[in-house]
Every structure is written in C-alpha cells, then in structure tokens.
Enzyme design. Structure first.
Site, short mmCIF file in Angstrom:
data_model
loop_
_atom_site.label_atom_id
_atom_site.label_comp_id
_atom_site.label_asym_id
_atom_site.label_seq_id
_atom_site.Cartn_x
_atom_site.Cartn_y
_atom_site.Cartn_z
N LYS A 179 0.82 -1.19 0.22
CA LYS A 179 -0.07 0.04 -0.09
C LYS A 179 0.71 1.30 -0.04
O LYS A 179 2.03 1.11 -0.01
CB LYS A 179 -0.89 -0.02 1.18
CG LYS A 179 -1.87 -1.32 1.47
CD LYS A 179 -3.07 -1.29 0.04
CE LYS A 179 -3.41 -2.70 -0.05
NZ LYS A 179 -4.37 -3.23 1.14
C1 LIG Z 1 -5.70 -4.27 1.59
C2 LIG Z 1 -6.94 -3.95 1.53
C3 LIG Z 1 -7.73 -4.27 2.58
C4 LIG Z 1 -7.11 -4.98 3.87
O1 LIG Z 1 -6.17 -4.43 4.51
P1 LIG Z 1 -5.14 -5.52 5.12
O2 LIG Z 1 -4.27 -4.42 5.76
O3 LIG Z 1 -4.36 -6.45 4.09
O4 LIG Z 1 -5.94 -6.21 5.94
C5 LIG Z 1 -9.00 -3.94 2.84
N1 LIG Z 1 -9.80 -3.17 1.44
C6 LIG Z 1 -9.06 -2.97 0.37
C7 LIG Z 1 -9.62 -2.40 -0.56
C8 LIG Z 1 -7.64 -3.36 0.30
O5 LIG Z 1 -6.85 -3.37 -0.83
#
Ligand SMILES: *Cc1c(COP(=O)(O)O)cnc(C)c1O
Length: 376
Positions: A179
């Site tokens: 991210k």
């Molecule tokens: C990555 C993601 C999540 C979950 O986040 P994690 O930190 O991996 O638990 C939720 N929603 C979206 C759109 C994501 O890309």
C-alpha cells in the site's frame, strides 16, 4: 520477478523502529499516540491505529453499530474484507455496482440498493482514486445511514482539495507493504465524529473501561477495569507505529513518485487502441496505489501470462467480491453488478511502487505494446 507493489524502507525508517526496541514500550505507548497524531494531520480528523486494514473495517463497522438485521451497501470491485467484515458482524451485504470509468461505487447504484434497514454505505477508493464523496454522502445521509470509505489504497489523496479522511463518516486505511505507506501489518480508522472515534478506540481494546467516572463498579479497587461492550485486541504495537510515523514523513515523496510512474505508463500506452488507461475525474488528486490497465480485446489473461513469463509480477484487482464461494453459497449470483464484472474481466495491475525506475516502467510498457503488436 519485478513485483506489482513493494515497500520502500529507508535508513531513517530502520532507525525509527530500532529506537523503539530500546524503550520500555514495545506495544501501546507514546509511538502509537504520535502516529495517530501524525495520521490525523494528514487525514484532517482523529485516527485510531489498528493492526490491519481488515481490522480497521471490522472496528469501523462495529463503531457504526453494524449487526444482525441491518443491510450494508458495498462496492464489489474490492478486496473481500470490505464485504466480509460487515458479514461477520451479522449484517446482510448488498452489493451495488461501480461507475464504469473509475471502478468506484456509483451513487445511483448505491441509492437503488438502499433498503429501510441500510445503516452503512461502503465505497472503496479503487486504485487510489477517491470515491464520488458528495453524492454518496447525500445518498447515505438521506437514508439515515453512515458513509464508510475504504481508503486502503488512497491515504494522502485529495478530492476537490479535501483530504481522504475528511470525505466520509468513517475512513479505513491499510498499511500492508504494497500500500501507499507501510507498518508491515497495520491500519487505521479515521472519523470526524467523536462518538465513532470513541467506539473505534473501545472495540480495538476489548471494550475495556478504565475511567472511574464511567465505570459501573468504580469502588471495586484501583486495579479495576470493566467491559461494557464486546471488543477485540486490535492494538498496533509501538514498534510498528514508529515505522508508520517515519513512513508518513515520506508520504508526499511516495505520492509524487507514484503519480510520475502513472503518467509515464499513460504516455507510453495512450495510443494503443486495445487498452484503456485509468480514468481520473476532475477534482481528484489520487494517491495512486495501483495502475489498473484495461485490456479491451479479450486478451487480459494472455497478457497476464506473457508478462509473468517475462518476469513482470502483474496482479489482477479484483475478482468481484460476491464471486467468492462464501458469497455464492449465500445465493449471490454472477451478473449482479455488470460494470464491476466487466472491469474485472479487463483489468491488470502493472507494477507501481516508489522505487520502481523509469527503465522498469519503460520495459513493462514495451512488453505490453509488443504483446499487442505495436511498435515500441
Ligand atoms: C488491502 C486492503 C484491505 C485489507 O487490508 P489489510 O491491511 O491487508 O488487512 C481492505 N480493503 C482493500 C480495498 C484493500 O486493498
């Protein structure tokens, strides 16, 4: 293999984490408070740090009071957690289609999906492009529901000058390594509403009440703490919060580099009729997490395999959430959200992360052009 996403860790990030190892606080301590303050400065509202983006969704829905007998409207072009966190709390998930250009929840579709039991409307900042916040807020609020923005892709982005975190009643963030910034695992809930922030803080820490004035049995003893509502342990450790604060100081540079790479792909592929480059609406200044290219001639899978064979770690984001067997078994049928299904059928995520070089971008774009029969 060149990955589709990857963290960028600097020596100052390493120093920030190792410094915490020498202190008394490994878990909830001053670094968490600092990280929450730093996040609030970027997002424009108070932030509650938690252990993942999934935890953030669970905490946010719980703070909204989501439970059995309620309907939650969710955009299907997303990681399954946006929907499953609401389902786990006992709510019925109602999928509403996305706009065909951005892949974000379409306000008219969200409106059509409302029921008398809708308590939350949940959009996703797909690829980093902010949701159509003003009409969606109106749709939700007119129905007496809250607007939740899954901003796992978009911390640091803005919409008509307002930061992500100041567009919805509840905003959730993820700090997974791919991210826009990372704490390894981590996430946060952001809200302008004090009661939602308090609910999030409570759910993150077992619902424990330590304030004597709020306790039912304050005379039990100085050690006493009590639970008024169920919660879980979703506390982000100081060790990871310190990494988060260090990464936040680099967020502007990350966002700028991601935008540069995005524009470089756009320029390299704009004349290729078999593909469609990502849309950007007026007023959106996205913090791009993904570069979602669309392959219009039916050869998405072949291109995917071609790029993988050439060492390019492309990804597909996402299979519509209701295609997962867990939703199919509950009766959700294919065909429900045609725009999301078309988007999925065409989509391929090209590598995008701050340390990607221009030469890497050019190599990926050249392979795409070559595969589709265009000169480089
Ligand atoms: C990555 C993601 C999540 C979950 O986040 P994690 O930190 O991996 O638990 C939720 N929603 C979206 C759109 C994501 O890309």
């Amino acid at each position: 293999m060149l990955p589709y996403g990857r963290q960028s860790i600097s020596s100052s990030d390493v120093e920030a984490v190792t410094a915490v190892l020498g202190t008394d606080w490994l878990t909830t301590g001053p670094a968490v408070t600092r990280f929450e303050d730093d996040l609030a400065a970027v997002c424009g509202n108070p932030a509650v740090a938690v252990t993942s983006g999934t935890a953030a969704l669970h905490v946010a829905y719980a703070a909204a009071g989501v439970g059995p007998g309620q309907d939650v409207v969710v955009a299907p072009l997303t990681f399954v957690a946006t929907a499953s966190a609401a389902a786990l709390l006992g709510a019925d998930v109602v999928f509403a289609d996305v706009s065909e250009d951005t892949g974000n929840l379409d306000p008219d579709a969200a409106k059509a999906a409302l029921t008398p039991n809708t308590t939350v409307v949940a959009g996703v900042d797909y690829a980093g492009h902010p949701i159509d916040a003003d009409p969606l807020r109106a749709v939700a609020h007119d129905a007496g529901a809250l607007l939740l923005e899954d901003a796992a892709h978009s911390v640091g982005g803005t919409w008509h000058g307002r930061p992500v975190g100041d567009l919805a009643d509840l905003t959730t963030l993820s700090f997974f390594p791919t991210k826009n910034l990372t704490t390894a695992e981590g996430g946060a809930v952001v809200s302008p509403r004090a009661e939602l922030v308090a609910g999030a803080r409570s759910f993150r820490n077992h619902g424990l009440v330590r304030d004597k004035d709020a306790q039912r049995f304050p005379d039990e003893g100085p050690w006493h703490q009590e639970v008024h509502a169920f919660g879980l342990n979703y506390r982000l450790p100081d060790l990871l919060a310190a990494l988060g604060s260090s990464q936040l100081r680099r967020l502007d540079a990350f966002r700028r580099r991601r935008a540069e790479i995005h524009a470089r792909y756009d320029a390299a592929l704009v004349d290729v009729p078999e593909v469609r480059t990502p849309a950007r609406r007026d007023g959106a200044d996205p913090a791009w997490h993904l570069y979602p290219l669309r392959v219009l001639d039916g050869r998405r899978r072949a291109l995917f395999e071609y790029l993988r064979d050439h060492g390019i770690g492309v990804q597909v984001n996402y299979v519509p959430a209701y295609w997962h067997p867990v939703f199919a078994d509950l009766g959700y049928r294919r065909g429900l959200c045609p725009n999301a299904e078309t988007y999925y059928a065409q989509q391929i995520s090209l590598p995008l992360f701050p340390d990607l070089t221009d030469a890497d971008v050019d190599r990926v774009a050249a392979l795409v052009r070559e595969f589709l029969g265009h000169s480089v």
